[in-house]
Motif scaffolding. Structure first.
Motif, PDB file in Angstrom:
ATOM      1  N   GLU A  75       0.828  -1.209   0.000  1.00 29.72           N
ATOM      2  CA  GLU A  75       0.000   0.000   0.000  1.00 29.72           C
ATOM      3  C   GLU A  75       0.862   1.259   0.000  1.00 29.72           C
ATOM      4  OE1 GLU A  75      -4.248  -0.956   1.940  1.00 29.72           O
ATOM      5  OE2 GLU A  75      -2.616  -0.808   3.392  1.00 29.72           O
ATOM      6  N   LYS A  76       1.976   1.192   0.690  1.00 30.78           N
ATOM      7  CA  LYS A  76       2.875   2.349   0.724  1.00 30.78           C
ATOM      8  C   LYS A  76       3.469   2.608  -0.659  1.00 30.78           C
ATOM      9  CE  LYS A  76       6.329   4.385   3.788  1.00 30.78           C
ATOM     10  NZ  LYS A  76       7.213   4.149   4.952  1.00 30.78           N
ATOM     11  N   LEU A  77       3.807   1.523  -1.360  1.00 28.69           N
ATOM     12  CA  LEU A  77       4.331   1.667  -2.721  1.00 28.69           C
ATOM     13  C   LEU A  77       3.278   2.246  -3.658  1.00 28.69           C
ATOM     14  CD1 LEU A  77       6.340  -1.662  -3.139  1.00 28.69           C
ATOM     15  CD2 LEU A  77       7.281   0.644  -2.992  1.00 28.69           C
ATOM     16  N   ILE A  78       2.056   1.750  -3.529  1.00 29.75           N
ATOM     17  CA  ILE A  78       0.962   2.252  -4.374  1.00 29.75           C
ATOM     18  C   ILE A  78       0.754   3.743  -4.121  1.00 29.75           C
ATOM     19  CG2 ILE A  78      -1.520   2.122  -4.796  1.00 29.75           C
ATOM     20  CD1 ILE A  78      -1.314  -0.902  -4.255  1.00 29.75           C
ATOM     21  N   ASP A  79       0.718   4.129  -2.839  1.00 31.46           N
ATOM     22  CA  ASP A  79       0.544   5.549  -2.497  1.00 31.46           C
ATOM     23  C   ASP A  79       1.685   6.391  -3.053  1.00 31.46           C
ATOM     24  OD1 ASP A  79      -1.797   5.077  -1.147  1.00 31.46           O
ATOM     25  OD2 ASP A  79      -0.853   4.920   0.825  1.00 31.46           O
ATOM     26  N   ASN A  80       2.897   5.879  -2.894  1.00 32.87           N
ATOM     27  CA  ASN A  80       4.084   6.649  -3.255  1.00 32.87           C
ATOM     28  C   ASN A  80       4.199   6.873  -4.756  1.00 32.87           C
ATOM     29  OD1 ASN A  80       6.491   7.951  -2.310  1.00 32.87           O
ATOM     30  ND2 ASN A  80       7.640   6.336  -3.319  1.00 32.87           N
ATOM     31  N   HIS A  81       3.821   5.871  -5.542  1.00 34.65           N
ATOM     32  CA  HIS A  81       4.007   5.972  -6.985  1.00 34.65           C
ATOM     33  C   HIS A  81       2.794   6.545  -7.707  1.00 34.65           C
ATOM     34  CE1 HIS A  81       7.920   4.053  -7.327  1.00 34.65           C
ATOM     35  NE2 HIS A  81       7.542   3.251  -6.353  1.00 34.65           N
ATOM     36  N   LEU A  82       1.607   6.144  -7.297  1.00 38.82           N
ATOM     37  CA  LEU A  82       0.420   6.610  -8.009  1.00 38.82           C
ATOM     38  C   LEU A  82       0.010   8.014  -7.596  1.00 38.82           C
ATOM     39  CD1 LEU A  82      -1.880   3.445  -8.109  1.00 38.82           C
ATOM     40  CD2 LEU A  82      -0.323   4.305  -9.846  1.00 38.82           C
ATOM     41  N   ILE A 113      -4.114  14.744  -8.679  1.00 36.62           N
ATOM     42  CA  ILE A 113      -4.327  14.436 -10.097  1.00 36.62           C
ATOM     43  C   ILE A 113      -3.090  14.748 -10.927  1.00 36.62           C
ATOM     44  CG2 ILE A 113      -5.558  15.210 -12.168  1.00 36.62           C
ATOM     45  CD1 ILE A 113      -8.100  15.150 -10.683  1.00 36.62           C
ATOM     46  N   ARG A 114      -2.429  15.866 -10.642  1.00 37.96           N
ATOM     47  CA  ARG A 114      -1.256  16.241 -11.439  1.00 37.96           C
ATOM     48  C   ARG A 114      -0.144  15.198 -11.329  1.00 37.96           C
ATOM     49  NH1 ARG A 114      -0.219  21.351 -13.381  1.00 37.96           N
ATOM     50  NH2 ARG A 114      -1.991  22.765 -13.329  1.00 37.96           N
ATOM     51  N   LEU A 115       0.097  14.716 -10.112  1.00 34.26           N
ATOM     52  CA  LEU A 115       1.143  13.710  -9.931  1.00 34.26           C
ATOM     53  C   LEU A 115       0.745  12.380 -10.560  1.00 34.26           C
ATOM     54  CD1 LEU A 115       2.331  14.437  -6.273  1.00 34.26           C
ATOM     55  CD2 LEU A 115       3.469  15.034  -8.417  1.00 34.26           C
ATOM     56  N   PHE A 116      -0.532  12.054 -10.495  1.00 37.02           N
ATOM     57  CA  PHE A 116      -1.006  10.824 -11.138  1.00 37.02           C
ATOM     58  C   PHE A 116      -0.840  10.924 -12.654  1.00 37.02           C
ATOM     59  CE2 PHE A 116      -4.639   8.161 -12.738  1.00 37.02           C
ATOM     60  CZ  PHE A 116      -4.067   6.941 -12.419  1.00 37.02           C
ATOM     61  N   VAL A 117      -1.106  12.102 -13.211  1.00 41.55           N
ATOM     62  CA  VAL A 117      -0.885  12.319 -14.644  1.00 41.55           C
ATOM     63  C   VAL A 117       0.592  12.136 -14.981  1.00 41.55           C
ATOM     64  CG1 VAL A 117      -0.899  14.054 -16.486  1.00 41.55           C
ATOM     65  CG2 VAL A 117      -2.890  13.797 -15.010  1.00 41.55           C
ATOM     66  N   ASN A 118       1.478  12.646 -14.122  1.00 40.06           N
ATOM     67  CA  ASN A 118       2.918  12.471 -14.349  1.00 40.06           C
ATOM     68  C   ASN A 118       3.292  10.994 -14.410  1.00 40.06           C
ATOM     69  OD1 ASN A 118       3.418  15.182 -14.442  1.00 40.06           O
ATOM     70  ND2 ASN A 118       4.233  15.326 -12.374  1.00 40.06           N
ATOM     71  N   LEU A 122      -4.363  12.743 -21.358  1.00 37.74           N
ATOM     72  CA  LEU A 122      -3.757  13.384 -20.194  1.00 37.74           C
ATOM     73  C   LEU A 122      -3.580  14.886 -20.340  1.00 37.74           C
ATOM     74  CD1 LEU A 122      -0.872  10.803 -19.540  1.00 37.74           C
ATOM     75  CD2 LEU A 122      -3.161  10.805 -18.552  1.00 37.74           C
ATOM     76  N   ILE A 123      -3.453  15.367 -21.572  1.00 36.96           N
ATOM     77  CA  ILE A 123      -2.943  16.721 -21.788  1.00 36.96           C
ATOM     78  C   ILE A 123      -3.853  17.795 -21.208  1.00 36.96           C
ATOM     79  CG2 ILE A 123      -3.982  17.076 -24.072  1.00 36.96           C
ATOM     80  CD1 ILE A 123      -1.199  18.308 -24.855  1.00 36.96           C
ATOM     81  N   ARG A 124      -5.147  17.550 -21.130  1.00 39.99           N
ATOM     82  CA  ARG A 124      -6.056  18.571 -20.615  1.00 39.99           C
ATOM     83  C   ARG A 124      -6.016  18.669 -19.092  1.00 39.99           C
ATOM     84  NH1 ARG A 124     -12.200  16.631 -21.527  1.00 39.99           N
ATOM     85  NH2 ARG A 124     -12.545  18.472 -20.240  1.00 39.99           N
ATOM     86  N   TYR A 125      -5.355  17.708 -18.446  1.00 39.62           N
ATOM     87  CA  TYR A 125      -5.318  17.699 -16.982  1.00 39.62           C
ATOM     88  C   TYR A 125      -3.978  18.159 -16.416  1.00 39.62           C
ATOM     89  CZ  TYR A 125      -9.646  15.173 -17.514  1.00 39.62           C
ATOM     90  OH  TYR A 125     -10.930  14.827 -17.855  1.00 39.62           O
ATOM     91  N   HIS A 126      -3.078  18.572 -17.286  1.00 42.74           N
ATOM     92  CA  HIS A 126      -1.763  18.997 -16.810  1.00 42.74           C
ATOM     93  C   HIS A 126      -1.109  19.824 -17.906  1.00 42.74           C
ATOM     94  CE1 HIS A 126       1.749  19.249 -14.490  1.00 42.74           C
ATOM     95  NE2 HIS A 126       1.867  18.010 -14.067  1.00 42.74           N
ATOM     96  N   GLN A 186      11.836   5.258  -2.651  1.00 41.99           N
ATOM     97  CA  GLN A 186      12.551   6.531  -2.644  1.00 41.99           C
ATOM     98  C   GLN A 186      11.804   7.654  -3.343  1.00 41.99           C
ATOM     99  OE1 GLN A 186      16.650   6.331  -3.827  1.00 41.99           O
ATOM    100  NE2 GLN A 186      17.048   4.580  -2.506  1.00 41.99           N
ATOM    101  N   THR A 187      11.243   7.374  -4.493  1.00 42.19           N
ATOM    102  CA  THR A 187      10.560   8.439  -5.226  1.00 42.19           C
ATOM    103  C   THR A 187       9.672   7.839  -6.291  1.00 42.19           C
ATOM    104  OG1 THR A 187      10.873  10.474  -6.501  1.00 42.19           O
ATOM    105  CG2 THR A 187      12.372   8.683  -6.963  1.00 42.19           C
ATOM    106  N   ASN A 188       8.790   8.664  -6.784  1.00 41.64           N
ATOM    107  CA  ASN A 188       8.006   8.278  -7.950  1.00 41.64           C
ATOM    108  C   ASN A 188       8.845   8.618  -9.170  1.00 41.64           C
ATOM    109  OD1 ASN A 188       6.104   7.769  -9.867  1.00 41.64           O
ATOM    110  ND2 ASN A 188       4.789   9.488  -9.360  1.00 41.64           N
TER     111      ASN A 188
END
Length: 754
Positions: A144-151, A156-161, A198-202, A593-595
């Motif tokens: 769950e920590k991995l899912i939170d960290n990456h997704l 929304i902006r980070l999820f788009v990334n 994705l482009i309209r959300y970021h 460590q990071t997304n």
């Protein structure tokens, strides 16, 4: 009516529930098409009710209605009815169907069929788990920590990334596929479809849409689908591309018309291209092409244009298109600094340079000796000749491609031979390339190079002969890496390992070393004669504790090390298990460590290697590079369920649908694990009942029940919830496993006594 029907079901008033659902269907038929999913769902619900009423035939009749249209008649068996999935039905409804059938069979003591239905449930449920959750060594709290960290699903902006990473990987694989003559359009279109969502959300790269249209146009151009290519180039122009390189889209259209002898259209589009640029060098080049095409129109004499390709020579035409593709005109869009060089390359063709060489020979002073064009009859193995051009470059130390002494005929001849060689390389005509380069060297020094001539004309020349002729350390590095790739691709794994070992001794570059370790570890997965001590020594040399190595490269290396060590230490020794766990922990800590965002890796600068993929691409090991990027895709997808992955790659899905389903997937994650454990428990209990109710001990082995209890236990132990109900379940599974194993031992003991 649906709510009323559900209320009747809860009160076990099944007939009234069926009557109410029939009213629901009447209303749906008035407002919806016969095959609408809502109608199929109503049929499912009626089928479920009949299951609860123990009327299997009627239940199967309504389940069957979800798989066929009202205008189609199909003969289906009961098994077909049970296991056929409605083509548009959700997994939730299917699981409910299987659950009702399993309960029906259980009530009727048909445990074998009940097991089949529970197994159907497991297939659906496990599909909704991420691959990483299926690893035995990861607790759910870590998953769950991995899912939170990456997704970063709450942003929304980070999820788009996160999703945009896939766009750039798809584009990279598309570029590599285009180089390697594979079907690049599949990857470009996947990138295009996802980026458009994705482009309209970021505030992403606005020019990327144009670039992708352009790349797809390049694919169609390669396969002579001219009209489609033109449409793609026009779409690229109309996609609001903001750059001084916008002229390239019209240039490409003009080029296609010119290649097809439609000179008036070519003239029109090149003039449009001219109006789109302010670069004086490019304007001069375009103006010369326009002047040439207008001369062609007025004289209608095709021979006046040195760039013209004979209509009857289709191979030449394809080769010329290939030249322009291989000189990567896409770089004119992406790399502004290379505009002039890229445009200049468009002017190149061997026919022009050979004519120019003859003109320059006439300008040589009388007392300067010129060699005859002594073309070598090359006998070297066809597979090895690809490694010779780099070797010839080593001998060409005096050649400087930036030398602009245009008044020196000999320099002009040398320069022209080198350009001919470069074009031949792009066309993979290695023998021609070698001859052109050799002519350049021998013109420069006015004497034959017997070493190279001997190497090329000897059919016994082998890999070592080629490698040993490289003198510079950097050259030794690259030739060994390229030979290593060649040997690996041809199944000569031991020879490949030796090449990579030698290459390691010629470099201190961290990224190149990591790439070599990556290749060596991959070879370890294949049966090699290397000793276990040597393999362990390689692992010990790999230091990944540095931010200079990208996260996903470290993850790939850790995965290979873990796989290698699990195979090496099969004895379950405690010390060895501890060593394996150390790498598993490092793998997990690296994931946290990071997304990892890889936007900056799409552009590759020469010898500025940011990842393993860049080194492999520089080596021109394109198949391996594609494999590498596919491994990166798997790393990024391991926190997703299969339905989410399919949704991301579905060209009809929307970003909101992807986002909502991903949030739902994350929210239901722990409950899914409990449901899976429950299904394994039910299967185990059914096996126990089969064992107790039948005398067929050969068919119904107690180990089947034990195996399913162990699977249930595995999933529950992953849970981080310490509630009493969960602990009681774990204790129950452990007790059942212990009892069943004890029973097996007692039976075996009695058999021995008998």
């Amino acid at each position: 009516y649906q709510l009323i029907a559900q209320s009747y079901i809860k009160k076990e008033k099944y007939k009234k529930a069926i009557e109410t659902y029939e009213k629901v269907i009447e209303i749906q038929f008035i407002n919806l098409s016969d095959t609408h999913p809502d109608i199929k769902e109503s049929y499912y619900q009626i089928g479920n009710i009949y299951c609860k009423m123990d009327e299997l035939d009627k239940a199967l009749e309504f389940y069957r209605k979800t798989t066929i249209t009202t205008t189609t008649t199909t003969t289906m068996t009961d098994d077909d009815n049970e296991n056929s999935d409605g083509d548009e039905m959700s997994d939730t409804l299917l699981i409910e169907k299987y659950r009702n059938l399993a309960e029906f069979y259980e009530r009727n003591d048909n445990y074998e069929h009940a097991i089949e239905q529970e197994q159907n449930i497991l297939i659906k449920l496990e599909k909704h788990l991420p691959n990483i959750a299926k690893q035995d060594d990861l607790k759910i709290i870590k998953v769950e920590k991995l899912i939170d960290n990456h997704l970063n699903i709450n942003n929304i902006r980070l999820f788009v990334n996160y999703l945009q990473d896939f766009v750039y990987i798809y584009l990279t694989i598309g570029d590599l596929s285009l180089i390697d003559n594979e079907n690049a359009s599949i990857w470009y279109e996947k990138a295009f479809d996802l980026h458009r969502k994705l482009i309209r959300y970021h505030s992403l790269n606005d020019n990327l849409i144009s670039i992708m249209y352009y790349k797809i146009g390049q694919v169609y151009q390669r396969y002579d689908e001219i009209q489609t290519a033109i449409e793609q180039y026009l779409d690229a122009y109309n996609a609001n591309y903001q750059s001084e390189n916008k002229f390239i889209f019209f240039y490409e259209i003009g080029y296609l018309y010119k290649e097809n002898k439609n000179y008036n259209e070519a003239d029109t589009w090149w003039k449009k291209s001219l109006s789109e640029t302010t670069n004086e060098i490019i304007k001069n080049i375009l103006q010369k092409k326009i002047d040439s095409i207008e001369d062609q129109i007025s004289s209608d004499d095709e021979n006046d244009d040195n760039d013209n390709i004979d209509d009857n020579d289709n191979n030449k035409k394809k080769n010329q298109i290939s030249i322009n593709n291989k000189y990567s005109k896409a770089e004119m869009i992406i790399h502004t600094s290379n505009d002039q060089l890229a445009m200049a390359y468009l002017e190149l063709n061997v026919k022009y340079y050979k004519k120019y060489i003859e003109e320059q020979k006439l300008l040589l002073i009388n007392d300067e000796i010129m060699l005859n064009d002594d073309w070598i009859n090359i006998k070297i193995n066809d597979d090895f000749i690809q490694f010779i051009p780099d070797l010839i470059f080593q001998y060409k130390n005096d050649y400087d491609k930036d030398d602009d002494d245009r008044q020196n005929p000999k320099k002009n001849i040398v320069r022209s031979y080198m350009e001919c060689g470069r074009i031949a390389l792009k066309l993979k005509k290695f023998a021609d390339a070698c001859n052109y380069y050799l002519q350049a060297i021998e013109t420069e020094h006015l004497k034959s190079n017997e070493t190279l001539r001997s190497l090329l004309s000897n059919n016994k020349t082998g890999q070592d002969d080629i490698i040993n002729n490289y003198s510079k350390q950097e050259s030794q590095l690259w030739i060994n890496m390229k030979m290593g790739a060649y040997n690996r691709n041809n199944g000569h794994y031991d020879a490949s390992l030796l090449n990579y070992q030698k290459a390691l001794t010629y470099t201190n570059d961290l990224m190149i070393k990591i790439t070599l370790y990556y290749e060596i570890l991959k070879l370890f997965k294949i049966s090699l004669r290397s000793t276990e001590d040597y393999k362990q020594s390689i692992v010990n040399k790999i230091n990944l504790n540095t931010t200079s190595i990208r996260i996903y490269d470290r993850l790939l290396i850790y995965e290979l090390i873990i796989d290698f060590m699990k195979e090496l230490y099969e004895d379950n020794n405690e010390n060895n298990n501890s060593e394996i766990q150390k790498y598993i922990d490092m793998f997990y800590q690296t994931q946290l460590q990071t997304n990892f965002i890889i936007f900056d890796h799409y552009e590759i600068k020469m010898l500025s290697f940011q990842c393993i993929g860049h080194v492999l691409r520089y080596m021109e090991d394109y198949t391996e590079t594609i494999d590498y990027w596919n491994e990166i895709i798997k790393l990024k997808q391991q926190i997703l369920s299969q339905p989410i992955i399919e949704l991301i790659n579905n060209d009809e899905s929307t970003f909101i649908k992807i986002y909502d389903n991903t949030k739902l997937y994350k929210m239901n994650f722990q409950q899914s694990l409990k449901t899976i454990a429950n299904s394994y428990e039910k299967i185990a209990e059914y096996y126990e009942k089969l064992i107790n109710n039948t005398n067929d001990n050969d068919r119904w082995d107690p180990q089947m029940a034990i195996s399913n209890y162990e699977n249930a236990l595995k999933f529950l132990k992953k849970m981080n919830n310490k509630e009493k109900e969960l602990n009681d379940k774990i204790q129950y599974y452990e007790d059942r496993i212990k009892t069943l194993k004890s029973n097996i031992n007692n039976v075996e003991h009695n058999n021995l006594i008998q």
